[in-house]
Design a protein around this motif. Structure first.
Motif, PDB file in Angstrom:
ATOM      1  N   ASP A 108      74.733  47.024  37.647  1.00 33.50           N
ATOM      2  CA  ASP A 108      74.834  48.642  37.165  1.00 33.50           C
ATOM      3  C   ASP A 108      74.633  48.027  35.561  1.00 33.50           C
ATOM      4  O   ASP A 108      76.256  47.865  35.290  1.00 33.50           O
ATOM      5  N   PRO A 109      74.063  49.133  34.918  1.00 30.38           N
ATOM      6  CA  PRO A 109      73.762  48.814  33.763  1.00 30.38           C
ATOM      7  C   PRO A 109      75.169  49.594  32.663  1.00 30.38           C
ATOM      8  O   PRO A 109      74.726  49.346  31.835  1.00 30.38           O
ATOM      9  N   ASN A 110      75.461  50.635  34.034  1.00 31.74           N
ATOM     10  CA  ASN A 110      76.190  51.685  32.926  1.00 31.74           C
ATOM     11  C   ASN A 110      77.699  51.000  33.745  1.00 31.74           C
ATOM     12  O   ASN A 110      79.080  51.343  32.883  1.00 31.74           O
ATOM     13  N   ARG A 111      77.565  50.232  34.056  1.00 32.41           N
ATOM     14  CA  ARG A 111      78.847  49.276  33.664  1.00 32.41           C
ATOM     15  C   ARG A 111      79.015  47.820  34.242  1.00 32.41           C
ATOM     16  O   ARG A 111      79.257  46.603  34.732  1.00 32.41           O
ATOM     17  N   HIS A 112      80.016  47.228  32.606  1.00 33.24           N
ATOM     18  CA  HIS A 112      79.199  46.189  31.641  1.00 33.24           C
ATOM     19  C   HIS A 112      80.664  45.717  32.435  1.00 33.24           C
ATOM     20  O   HIS A 112      81.543  45.078  33.090  1.00 33.24           O
ATOM     21  N   GLU A 113      79.855  43.958  32.746  1.00 36.26           N
ATOM     22  CA  GLU A 113      80.481  42.329  32.600  1.00 36.26           C
ATOM     23  C   GLU A 113      80.778  41.835  31.605  1.00 36.26           C
ATOM     24  O   GLU A 113      80.218  41.943  30.366  1.00 36.26           O
ATOM     25  N   VAL A 114      81.867  40.615  31.888  1.00 37.31           N
ATOM     26  CA  VAL A 114      82.304  40.062  31.062  1.00 37.31           C
ATOM     27  C   VAL A 114      81.290  38.297  31.076  1.00 37.31           C
ATOM     28  O   VAL A 114      81.588  38.043  32.666  1.00 37.31           O
ATOM     29  N   GLN A 115      80.850  38.084  30.104  1.00 38.76           N
ATOM     30  CA  GLN A 115      80.596  36.369  30.765  1.00 38.76           C
ATOM     31  C   GLN A 115      81.433  35.648  29.625  1.00 38.76           C
ATOM     32  O   GLN A 115      81.480  34.971  28.827  1.00 38.76           O
ATOM     33  N   PHE A 116      81.174  34.399  30.299  1.00 37.53           N
ATOM     34  CA  PHE A 116      81.573  33.433  30.060  1.00 37.53           C
ATOM     35  C   PHE A 116      80.262  32.055  29.310  1.00 37.53           C
ATOM     36  O   PHE A 116      79.647  31.643  29.932  1.00 37.53           O
ATOM     37  N   ILE A 117      80.738  32.096  27.781  1.00 33.11           N
ATOM     38  CA  ILE A 117      79.674  31.097  27.122  1.00 33.11           C
ATOM     39  C   ILE A 117      80.972  29.620  26.721  1.00 33.11           C
ATOM     40  O   ILE A 117      80.883  29.488  26.284  1.00 33.11           O
ATOM     41  N   SER A 118      80.072  28.821  27.477  1.00 30.75           N
ATOM     42  CA  SER A 118      80.165  27.365  26.863  1.00 30.75           C
ATOM     43  C   SER A 118      79.382  26.754  26.662  1.00 30.75           C
ATOM     44  O   SER A 118      78.249  26.432  26.951  1.00 30.75           O
ATOM     45  N   GLY A 119      78.963  26.389  25.235  1.00 27.38           N
ATOM     46  CA  GLY A 119      77.969  25.361  24.604  1.00 27.38           C
ATOM     47  C   GLY A 119      76.321  26.971  24.933  1.00 27.38           C
ATOM     48  O   GLY A 119      76.753  27.693  24.630  1.00 27.38           O
ATOM     49  N   GLY A 120      75.706  26.116  26.281  1.00 33.27           N
ATOM     50  CA  GLY A 120      74.120  26.551  26.085  1.00 33.27           C
ATOM     51  C   GLY A 120      74.364  27.634  27.053  1.00 33.27           C
ATOM     52  O   GLY A 120      73.145  28.171  28.550  1.00 33.27           O
ATOM     53  N   SER A 121      75.193  27.446  28.502  1.00 33.39           N
ATOM     54  CA  SER A 121      75.715  27.653  29.642  1.00 33.39           C
ATOM     55  C   SER A 121      77.025  28.996  29.919  1.00 33.39           C
ATOM     56  O   SER A 121      77.249  29.576  28.857  1.00 33.39           O
ATOM     57  N   ARG A 122      75.566  30.220  30.623  1.00 38.27           N
ATOM     58  CA  ARG A 122      76.738  31.311  30.464  1.00 38.27           C
ATOM     59  C   ARG A 122      76.474  31.357  32.433  1.00 38.27           C
ATOM     60  O   ARG A 122      76.162  30.911  32.827  1.00 38.27           O
ATOM     61  N   GLN A 123      78.779  32.046  32.320  1.00 41.15           N
ATOM     62  CA  GLN A 123      79.050  32.153  33.887  1.00 41.15           C
ATOM     63  C   GLN A 123      79.482  33.907  33.659  1.00 41.15           C
ATOM     64  O   GLN A 123      80.194  34.061  32.730  1.00 41.15           O
ATOM     65  N   GLY A 124      79.445  34.264  34.798  1.00 42.12           N
ATOM     66  CA  GLY A 124      79.531  35.930  34.524  1.00 42.12           C
ATOM     67  C   GLY A 124      80.884  35.618  35.943  1.00 42.12           C
ATOM     68  O   GLY A 124      81.367  35.106  36.475  1.00 42.12           O
ATOM     69  N   ILE A 125      82.256  36.342  35.088  1.00 44.41           N
ATOM     70  CA  ILE A 125      83.407  35.712  35.648  1.00 44.41           C
ATOM     71  C   ILE A 125      84.178  37.315  35.893  1.00 44.41           C
ATOM     72  O   ILE A 125      84.948  36.815  35.862  1.00 44.41           O
ATOM     73  N   THR A 126      83.206  37.867  35.437  1.00 41.00           N
ATOM     74  CA  THR A 126      84.347  39.306  35.433  1.00 41.00           C
ATOM     75  C   THR A 126      85.317  40.392  36.882  1.00 41.00           C
ATOM     76  O   THR A 126      87.034  40.135  36.775  1.00 41.00           O
ATOM     77  N   SER A 127      85.062  39.489  38.061  1.00 44.82           N
ATOM     78  CA  SER A 127      85.786  39.567  39.758  1.00 44.82           C
ATOM     79  C   SER A 127      86.716  38.092  39.521  1.00 44.82           C
ATOM     80  O   SER A 127      87.625  38.292  39.876  1.00 44.82           O
ATOM     81  N   GLN A 128      86.845  37.477  38.189  1.00 44.49           N
ATOM     82  CA  GLN A 128      87.744  36.554  38.566  1.00 44.49           C
ATOM     83  C   GLN A 128      89.030  36.440  37.221  1.00 44.49           C
ATOM     84  O   GLN A 128      90.024  36.019  37.302  1.00 44.49           O
ATOM     85  N   ILE A 129      88.686  37.270  36.388  1.00 45.86           N
ATOM     86  CA  ILE A 129      89.749  37.638  35.370  1.00 45.86           C
ATOM     87  C   ILE A 129      90.696  39.073  35.717  1.00 45.86           C
ATOM     88  O   ILE A 129      90.469  39.148  36.758  1.00 45.86           O
ATOM     89  N   THR A 130      91.872  38.365  35.723  1.00 47.78           N
ATOM     90  CA  THR A 130      93.376  38.722  36.035  1.00 47.78           C
ATOM     91  C   THR A 130      93.824  38.769  35.136  1.00 47.78           C
ATOM     92  O   THR A 130      93.994  38.075  34.230  1.00 47.78           O
ATOM     93  N   GLY A 131      95.276  39.688  35.383  1.00 47.70           N
ATOM     94  CA  GLY A 131      96.150  39.647  33.601  1.00 47.70           C
ATOM     95  C   GLY A 131      96.313  40.275  32.467  1.00 47.70           C
ATOM     96  O   GLY A 131      94.504  40.298  32.061  1.00 47.70           O
ATOM     97  N   GLY A 132      96.502  40.254  31.416  1.00 46.15           N
ATOM     98  CA  GLY A 132      96.133  40.829  30.465  1.00 46.15           C
ATOM     99  C   GLY A 132      95.406  42.163  29.998  1.00 46.15           C
ATOM    100  O   GLY A 132      95.356  43.264  31.064  1.00 46.15           O
ATOM    101  N   GLU A 133      95.445  43.557  28.753  1.00 48.53           N
ATOM    102  CA  GLU A 133      95.006  44.140  29.110  1.00 48.53           C
ATOM    103  C   GLU A 133      93.198  44.394  29.745  1.00 48.53           C
ATOM    104  O   GLU A 133      92.357  44.849  30.232  1.00 48.53           O
ATOM    105  N   LEU A 134      92.512  43.246  29.499  1.00 53.23           N
ATOM    106  CA  LEU A 134      91.401  42.710  30.527  1.00 53.23           C
ATOM    107  C   LEU A 134      91.139  42.989  31.958  1.00 53.23           C
ATOM    108  O   LEU A 134      90.577  44.088  32.616  1.00 53.23           O
ATOM    109  N   GLY A 135      92.105  42.218  31.653  1.00 53.93           N
ATOM    110  CA  GLY A 135      91.988  42.536  33.394  1.00 53.93           C
ATOM    111  C   GLY A 135      92.939  43.586  34.305  1.00 53.93           C
ATOM    112  O   GLY A 135      92.282  44.444  34.896  1.00 53.93           O
ATOM    113  N   GLY A 136      93.909  44.797  33.328  1.00 51.87           N
ATOM    114  CA  GLY A 136      94.000  46.107  34.153  1.00 51.87           C
ATOM    115  C   GLY A 136      92.664  46.836  33.865  1.00 51.87           C
ATOM    116  O   GLY A 136      93.112  47.648  34.548  1.00 51.87           O
ATOM    117  N   LEU A 137      92.121  46.805  32.741  1.00 52.09           N
ATOM    118  CA  LEU A 137      90.641  47.622  32.761  1.00 52.09           C
ATOM    119  C   LEU A 137      90.310  47.660  33.927  1.00 52.09           C
ATOM    120  O   LEU A 137      89.367  47.819  34.576  1.00 52.09           O
TER     121      LEU A 137
END
Length: 682
Positions: free
Chosen positions: A250-279
């Protein structure tokens, strides 16, 4: 005297350092995260004399900070939890005010619409009353649109805020990495750089306000910082970063990606705590389901009202026109399916088949070598997929309960590896529109009327028929074309169909008509009220009428069923429209016989949504008070150990000044003794 001078100088140096540390504490009283420092002293190695060991002064062993790893960790976790709750609460407070407001919610518009229908039903030929129905229908549609727009704005705000928060996370992660490097270098001599450690602790605390973190100290005094389910954000001086991108499903529903080196990983469902976790938690628990619930309600209103209007006649005797727009228009059906990035060119569409059984869930459709698989995202349950006809997928749960929609694959068909997000109700409130603009086209009259024969001699009476149902004869699950169904009914009735009372007390029914009870078999009970359902099939449709027969008809009496071509003052269909307000039409569950066993009305359905949001809002407010208290306690506990007390430091200033003066006096005495000794040799 040399020893006495050395002792005085060591005391002078120690007192001077203590004064510097005290001054450093005082000047950093308002520095965030600063830990009070003090110096530890020890005696120098004594010198042996004939009388024993004689002390040689003092030296500073270490400059340390008042610090507790436990209290700091507790403050960090409390900050993360409180920021999560506050971000969640700030959003749900707005939503609660929107949905429950007397001027912003859906309930007032629903009540006005059905109140206008009630007024029009009392005088179905009254044009101004009909105009009011059209006006309130337009107002109801606009209210749905407005509430959806507000929810969409919240979603857009969430996307932007997620981007802003990840920018802060990346900034702080970079600072922690730099501080790690500086601390590792400074700590190589075996001593801790207190100010750098405080700066890093404060950076990690600030980071925990944006996202939940796990901190692991290392042997070189550096910190490794992990987020999500263990993703390494900071390892020594190596720093990864986060990036917010449009969602794949869903392009209207943004996601968080973890970038380390040249790799990307979607971690939206794994984030907890903090303002980002609350949102993210607010979006998943409240915002998405609210948009789906509101969409389901708007689809049900549109469907039920249009369906009922399609079973009536307007002032001109024509089949009723739809009051609300067609929710299965190709452009709207296409928006309910979002193709993932990297898919083939296939673009299925999703058509709503039964609004009464729609849920508020979203689904994921994946293709592999064996064909399509559909999962319900809320519980990851695998759905049952049936393809009939070819290219059209019907979806049911593991118990065989239909989900109320079909997916039309189209051309080109999806291929293995394709993924699609299915959102049957997400945009329902945005797409509802009032399309009828002619008041005389509102179908308030019922399509069938009954009349007693003019020559009847008995006391038999018949009520006006009620059209119970119209079904597609070939597939009862398919939506009925109201205009064609009514035209087929008009053709069938022609100049009337007779129910004739025979000499033996039996009715003769028109050809092809069956009844329950079976009147032709003597089911009629004279002198009582007989509830009868008449069923027949014509023109590819199945019809069921309900009437009541009472009294004592004589042989030869008859009753005529006719198409209600000129029922200008007939309000039977208008009353059915009014009844929709309290009829169970949302979230309906059926038993094996097709009878409703649970469900809610329009008003109750919206009330459940408001109640759920209100309950979550109340819980969020209590959580906010609780986490605020926990954070204050954690802050106070940390400050009780590490914060600077100006009164204490002022006392230390006086104390160390006196120490300094006393050490200076020792030097003065040593000098006087030395002068006396020198003068004795002159």
């Amino acid at each position: 005297m040399a020893d006495l001078l050395s002792i005085g100088l060591s005391g002078l140096s120690a007192s001077k350092t203590q004064l510097s540390i005290t001054g450093h504490n005082i000047t950093n009283v308002n520095t965030p995260g600063y830990s009070r420092q003090d110096a530890s002293q020890a005696t120098r190695s004594p010198q042996f004399s004939g009388a024993g060991y004689i002390g040689s002064g003092t030296s500073l062993v270490d400059v340390r900070r008042s610090y507790s790893e436990f209290l700091t960790s507790q403050l960090r976790s409390s900050t993360s939890l409180n920021s999560d709750v506050e971000a969640y609460k700030s959003q749900i407070d707005q939503l609660d005010s929107l949905l429950a407001g007397t001027t912003t919610g859906i309930t007032p518009s629903l009540q006005k619409f059905f109140s206008a229908l009630q007024t029009a039903a009392e005088d179905p030929a009254n044009i101004p009353a009909r105009q009011l129905v059209l006006a309130e229908a337009e107002g109801l549609a606009r209210r749905f649109n407005t509430v959806y727009d507000r929810l969409s704005e919240q979603n857009n705000f969430t996307n932007k805020q997620m981007s802003a928060v990840t920018d802060q996370v990346n900034r702080l992660a970079g600072s922690i990495g730099s501080l790690n490097e500086a601390i590792a270098i400074a700590a190589a001599n075996g001593k801790q750089p207190n100010d750098l450690l405080d700066a890093r602790d404060e950076a990690v605390r600030q980071l925990s306000g944006y996202i939940g973190v796990t901190v692991v100290p290392q042997d070189d005094s550096s910190f490794n910082v992990f987020i999500g389910s263990g993703q390494p954000l900071v390892v020594g001086s190596t720093v990864a970063k986060l990036e917010v991108v449009p969602g794949q499903g869903d392009p209207n529903r943004h996601e968080v990606q973890f970038i380390s080196g040249g790799s990307r990983q979607g971690i939206t469902s794994q984030i907890t705590g903090g303002e980002l976790g609350g949102l993210i938690r607010y979006r998943e628990e409240v915002l998405d389901s609210t948009m789906n619930s509101l969409g389901r309600l708007s689809l049900a209103v549109s469907d039920q009202v249009n369906t009922q209007l399609g079973q009536g006649l307007d002032l001109k005797g024509q089949v009723g026109s739809a009051l609300f727009g067609n929710y299965n228009e190709p452009a709207l059906a296409k928006l309910r399916v979002n193709a993932f990035a990297g898919n083939s060119n296939a673009q299925p569409v999703l058509n709503i088949t039964d609004t009464s059984v729609l849920t508020t869930r979203d689904y994921l459709m994946e293709y592999d070598a064996s064909g399509p698989k559909v999962r319900r995202l809320s519980d990851n349950q695998l759905m049952t997929v049936t393809e009939n006809p070819a290219g059209t997928l019907s979806i049911a749960d593991k118990n065989g309960v239909d989900q109320g929609f079909q997916v039309v694959l189209g051309s080109p068909a999806p291929v293995a590896g394709d993924k699609f997000s299915l959102q049957p109700t997400r945009r329902g409130a945005a797409d509802i529109t009032a399309v009828l603009d002619q008041a005389d086209q509102l179908a308030f009259a019922a399509p069938v009327r009954a009349e007693a024969g003019l020559q009847n001699s008995g006391t038999g009476k018949i009520t006006q028929p009620d059209l119970v149902s119209v079904l597609d004869a070939s597939n009862p699950e398919l939506a009925v074309d109201a205009k064609q169904a009514m035209e087929a009914l008009q053709t069938y009735l022609g100049n009337g169909r007779l129910l004739e009372f025979g000499a033996a007390g039996n009715f003769s029914l028109p050809a092809g008509v069956t009844s329950v009870p079976d009147l032709a078999a003597g089911g009629f009970k004279s002198g009582q009220t007989n509830s009868v359902k008449l069923a027949f099939e014509t023109g590819g449709y199945k019809y069921e009428l309900s009437v009541q027969l009472s009294g004592t008809p004589n042989a030869g009496d008859d009753f005529t069923l006719d198409f209600n071509q000129s029922g200008v003052s007939d309000n039977r269909n208008a009353l059915k429209l009014v009844d929709l307000q309290s009829k169970q039409t949302v979230g309906v569950s059926l038993d094996t016989d097709g009878k409703v066993i649970s469900g809610v009305s329009f008003t109750d359905g919206y009330g459940e949504l408001v109640e759920r949001v209100g309950t979550l809002t109340a819980q969020a407010r209590m959580d906010s008070e609780a986490t605020g208290s926990i954070l204050k306690q954690a802050t106070d506990n940390r400050d009780s150990l590490s914060a600077v007390n100006l009164d204490e430091e002022a006392a230390n200033l006086i104390k160390f000044e006196q120490y300094y003066n006393a050490s200076a006096q020792i030097i003065q005495v040593a000098r006087s003794l030395f002068d006396t000794l020198i003068s004795s040799f002159r």
